[in-house]
Write a protein that holds these residues in place. Structure first.
Motif, PDB file in Angstrom:
ATOM      1  N   SER A 192       0.808  -1.217   0.000  1.00  0.00           N
ATOM      2  CA  SER A 192       0.000   0.000   0.000  1.00  0.00           C
ATOM      3  C   SER A 192       0.841   1.267   0.000  1.00  0.00           C
ATOM      4  N   ARG A 193       1.845   1.323   0.846  1.00  0.00           N
ATOM      5  CA  ARG A 193       2.645   2.542   0.934  1.00  0.00           C
ATOM      6  C   ARG A 193       3.404   2.802  -0.364  1.00  0.00           C
ATOM      7  N   TRP A 235       1.074   4.107  -2.948  1.00  0.00           N
ATOM      8  CA  TRP A 235       0.793   5.525  -2.699  1.00  0.00           C
ATOM      9  C   TRP A 235       1.957   6.393  -3.166  1.00  0.00           C
ATOM     10  N   TYR A 292      -5.486   8.845   1.892  1.00  0.00           N
ATOM     11  CA  TYR A 292      -4.929   7.506   2.127  1.00  0.00           C
ATOM     12  C   TYR A 292      -5.203   7.073   3.567  1.00  0.00           C
ATOM     13  N   LEU A 293      -4.929   7.962   4.521  1.00  0.00           N
ATOM     14  CA  LEU A 293      -5.133   7.642   5.935  1.00  0.00           C
ATOM     15  C   LEU A 293      -6.610   7.482   6.271  1.00  0.00           C
ATOM     16  N   GLN A 332      -7.530   4.063   5.311  1.00  0.00           N
ATOM     17  CA  GLN A 332      -6.974   3.147   6.304  1.00  0.00           C
ATOM     18  C   GLN A 332      -7.820   3.158   7.581  1.00  0.00           C
ATOM     19  N   GLU A 355     -10.067   0.225   4.977  1.00  0.00           N
ATOM     20  CA  GLU A 355      -9.741  -0.130   3.595  1.00  0.00           C
ATOM     21  C   GLU A 355      -8.236  -0.140   3.399  1.00  0.00           C
ATOM     22  N   ASP A 356      -7.728  -1.275   2.973  1.00  0.00           N
ATOM     23  CA  ASP A 356      -6.313  -1.367   2.617  1.00  0.00           C
ATOM     24  C   ASP A 356      -6.162  -0.783   1.219  1.00  0.00           C
ATOM     25  N   PHE A 357      -5.255   0.188   1.066  1.00  0.00           N
ATOM     26  CA  PHE A 357      -5.109   0.873  -0.212  1.00  0.00           C
ATOM     27  C   PHE A 357      -4.745  -0.097  -1.334  1.00  0.00           C
TER      28      PHE A 357
END
Length: 187
Positions: A33-34, A37, A107-108, A111, A115-117
């Motif tokens: 996810s990170r 992003w 994004y946060l 989360q 929800e997982d990105f």
């Protein structure tokens, strides 16, 4: 006898940084996810510019944006924006910098809502890599248009359909390696 140089997609040939990125990263499915992003942010900064410009400044972006830590980026204030506007290691576009801060918040929020990105992003494209012919590479598709719309609905900025498609290529949601490219069947 030495091995011949690998045959690559034409867009990267002749630039060692671009070739290394092509060979190791471009089109490889990313499920983190990170990292997804980070790549979305970098693609947003590319708007109106070349990927070469962004890639050659990627380490500068990472340093300026706290290694793309959404928790840190979401807390940036006006003073931090001014610091970033003075940083020669990045693209100094206020709208893109402010969008990055907003995108960290989006994004946060995802989360925080459970929800997982990565799961969400991959679900938007059906969960599997799309393999195109590598000859007719579009700038946008109906899938990237839908992904763009879905990202905007979540509060993301600088995520138009063309940016969304470039992101899909970069993170391996779509395989647009040229037919002759040695990476085409590897990713």
């Amino acid at each position: 006898m030495t091995d011949p140089a690998p045959v690559r997609c034409a867009w990267c040939v002749g630039d060692p940084v671009m070739e290394a990125y092509h060979d190791a990263e471009w089109g490889v499915p990313v499920r983190d996810s990170r990292m997804l992003w980070e790549m979305l942010i970098l693609e947003g900064f590319q708007a109106g510019l070349s990927w070469r410009t962004i890639l050659h400044r990627r380490e500068g972006f990472r340093a300026a944006f706290d290694q793309f830590d959404p928790l840190k980026v979401a807390r940036y204030d006006a003073a931090k924006v001014e610091t970033l506007m003075a940083d020669p290691g990045i693209i100094r576009a206020r709208a893109k910098i402010e969008a990055t801060i907003g995108n960290a918040k989006a994004y946060l929020a995802m989360q925080a809502g459970g929800e997982d990105f990565a799961d969400w992003a991959w679900a938007q494209v059906g969960g599997a890599v799309r393999k195109n012919d590598g000859v007719h590479v579009p700038a946008r598709t109906p899938v990237s248009e839908a992904l763009s719309k879905a990202l905007k609905a979540k509060g993301f900025k600088f995520v138009g359909a063309t940016i969304a498609y470039a992101w899909m290529e970069a993170v391996g949601m779509v395989n647009d390696h040229a037919p002759h490219c040695f990476r085409r069947d590897q990713v």
